[in-house]
Design a protein around this motif. Structure first.
Motif, PDB file in Angstrom:
ATOM      1  N   LYS A 189      27.652  32.524 -36.132  1.00 50.16           N
ATOM      2  CA  LYS A 189      28.994  33.041 -35.808  1.00 50.16           C
ATOM      3  C   LYS A 189      29.810  33.388 -37.049  1.00 50.16           C
ATOM      4  CE  LYS A 189      29.006  30.344 -31.543  1.00 50.16           C
ATOM      5  NZ  LYS A 189      29.639  29.252 -30.752  1.00 50.16           N
ATOM      6  N   GLY A 190      29.123  33.952 -38.001  1.00 57.64           N
ATOM      7  CA  GLY A 190      29.809  34.448 -39.182  1.00 57.64           C
ATOM      8  C   GLY A 190      30.190  33.403 -40.207  1.00 57.64           C
ATOM      9  N   GLU A 191      29.783  32.150 -40.004  1.00 58.65           N
ATOM     10  CA  GLU A 191      30.109  31.133 -41.006  1.00 58.65           C
ATOM     11  C   GLU A 191      29.486  31.502 -42.348  1.00 58.65           C
ATOM     12  OE1 GLU A 191      30.003  26.288 -41.721  1.00 58.65           O
ATOM     13  OE2 GLU A 191      29.091  27.132 -39.919  1.00 58.65           O
ATOM     14  N   VAL A 192      30.226  31.281 -43.407  1.00 58.03           N
ATOM     15  CA  VAL A 192      29.741  31.609 -44.752  1.00 58.03           C
ATOM     16  C   VAL A 192      28.517  30.754 -45.090  1.00 58.03           C
ATOM     17  CG1 VAL A 192      30.293  31.569 -47.213  1.00 58.03           C
ATOM     18  CG2 VAL A 192      32.002  32.353 -45.556  1.00 58.03           C
ATOM     19  N   VAL A 193      27.492  31.409 -45.589  1.00 57.16           N
ATOM     20  CA  VAL A 193      26.287  30.718 -46.070  1.00 57.16           C
ATOM     21  C   VAL A 193      26.070  31.132 -47.517  1.00 57.16           C
ATOM     22  CG1 VAL A 193      23.806  30.398 -45.807  1.00 57.16           C
ATOM     23  CG2 VAL A 193      25.253  30.720 -43.769  1.00 57.16           C
ATOM     24  N   ALA A 217      20.398  33.408 -42.930  1.00 56.33           N
ATOM     25  CA  ALA A 217      21.835  33.232 -43.112  1.00 56.33           C
ATOM     26  C   ALA A 217      22.655  34.210 -42.274  1.00 56.33           C
ATOM     27  CB  ALA A 217      22.199  33.404 -44.586  1.00 56.33           C
ATOM     28  N   SER A 218      21.999  35.265 -41.776  1.00 53.80           N
ATOM     29  CA  SER A 218      22.708  36.274 -40.992  1.00 53.80           C
ATOM     30  C   SER A 218      22.565  36.065 -39.480  1.00 53.80           C
ATOM     31  CB  SER A 218      22.180  37.669 -41.351  1.00 53.80           C
ATOM     32  OG  SER A 218      20.838  37.842 -40.889  1.00 53.80           O
ATOM     33  N   HIS A 219      21.932  34.954 -39.086  1.00 50.80           N
ATOM     34  CA  HIS A 219      21.678  34.710 -37.658  1.00 50.80           C
ATOM     35  C   HIS A 219      22.982  34.720 -36.870  1.00 50.80           C
ATOM     36  CE1 HIS A 219      20.185  32.853 -33.984  1.00 50.80           C
ATOM     37  NE2 HIS A 219      18.949  33.024 -34.440  1.00 50.80           N
ATOM     38  N   GLN A 220      22.954  35.398 -35.722  1.00 46.12           N
ATOM     39  CA  GLN A 220      24.184  35.573 -34.934  1.00 46.12           C
ATOM     40  C   GLN A 220      24.767  34.261 -34.429  1.00 46.12           C
ATOM     41  OE1 GLN A 220      21.185  36.786 -34.173  1.00 46.12           O
ATOM     42  NE2 GLN A 220      20.605  36.232 -32.055  1.00 46.12           N
ATOM     43  N   TRP A 227      15.838  29.337 -38.506  1.00 45.25           N
ATOM     44  CA  TRP A 227      15.734  28.061 -39.238  1.00 45.25           C
ATOM     45  C   TRP A 227      17.096  27.398 -39.449  1.00 45.25           C
ATOM     46  CZ3 TRP A 227      16.984  27.301 -44.716  1.00 45.25           C
ATOM     47  CH2 TRP A 227      16.533  26.070 -45.240  1.00 45.25           C
ATOM     48  N   LEU A 228      18.013  28.115 -40.012  1.00 42.93           N
ATOM     49  CA  LEU A 228      19.311  27.536 -40.350  1.00 42.93           C
ATOM     50  C   LEU A 228      20.181  27.346 -39.111  1.00 42.93           C
ATOM     51  CD1 LEU A 228      20.990  26.596 -42.756  1.00 42.93           C
ATOM     52  CD2 LEU A 228      21.852  28.933 -42.987  1.00 42.93           C
ATOM     53  N   ALA A 229      20.194  28.328 -38.235  1.00 43.52           N
ATOM     54  CA  ALA A 229      21.022  28.247 -37.031  1.00 43.52           C
ATOM     55  C   ALA A 229      20.632  27.054 -36.179  1.00 43.52           C
ATOM     56  CB  ALA A 229      20.896  29.544 -36.220  1.00 43.52           C
TER      57      ALA A 229
END
Length: 221
Positions: free
Chosen positions: A32-36, A26-29, A100-102
């Motif tokens: 771009k700071g989108e809330v997860v 969830a912290s992947h750059q 994974w998420l990015a």
């Protein structure tokens, strides 16, 4: 907002590692700071799963379904109500990679079906691993469907009708419904999710039972 949904039924042995991997993803750059937001759906848990989730500060929702389709659907409904544009699903006995998420979001598809792998085969004879590897296709454009590595846009999810109240194969039915609605699905081998090969699995007819069936096939073979 992006929502991650994890169904859990007495998963204290695996949940800590799962949540740690989700927090990292969830912290992947590239997000771009989108809330997860991470949601653990505690389905009739009598162990320390809730304590583990609370210690990490993630969202929880308790239910008594004992039905993975209903549990995933409950989590998806809550995340959509909270404003999620993308729903990412994994299992409590699984660990996702950092990107994974990015990468799911970056595909800009209606849905993303990923692959899984097993790191610990210690509960199974070597023949099961050999049989599994001979049948599994960890390549792009595969057609494997895993609730442990699945992402879908909220719009496409709702258009397809969401998860059905099924005790097994709810992920397969959702993807089939997505296909019927014309959703654009990416079948990727990128970012394989590590999942458990335990014999005493939580979901009947799920991944664990599939591995157990390979053992039976090997004995009969």
């Amino acid at each position: 907002m992006i929502g991650i949904i994890v169904p859990a039924h007495n998963e204290q042995d695996f949940l800590d590692d799962c949540i740690k991997s989700l927090i990292a993803a969830a912290s992947h750059q590239e997000l771009k700071g989108e809330v997860v937001e991470i949601l653990i759906v505690l389905d009739d848990c009598s162990d320390d799963s809730a304590l583990i989730a609370h210690a990490h500060g993630v969202l929880t929702h308790s239910c008594q379904h004992r039905n993975v389709g209903m549990t995933r659907a409950a989590g998806a409904k809550l995340m959509i109500e909270r404003g999620a544009r993308w729903l990412a699903f994994t299992d409590a006995d699984s660990v996702v990679p950092y990107a994974w998420l990015a990468d799911q979001v970056a595909f800009e598809a209606d849905a993303v079906c990923g692959i899984v792998h097993v790191n610990d085969w210690s509960e199974h004879p070597e023949q099961v691993r050999t049989r599994y590897d001979s049948l599994y296709r960890p390549v792009d454009d595969h057609r494997h469907i895993h609730g442990a590595n699945l992402g879908v846009s909220s719009i496409a999810y709702q258009r397809a009708g969401g998860f059905k109240a099924l005790a097994a194969h709810e992920d397969v039915h959702l993807v089939e419904d997505l296909q019927r609605t014309g959703a654009r699905i990416v079948w990727t081998a990128r970012n394989s999710v590590s999942t458990s090969a335990r014999k005493h699995c939580r979901c009947k007819e799920g991944f664990g039972d599939y591995l157990n069936s390979l053992a039976t096939h090997t004995l009969l073979g």
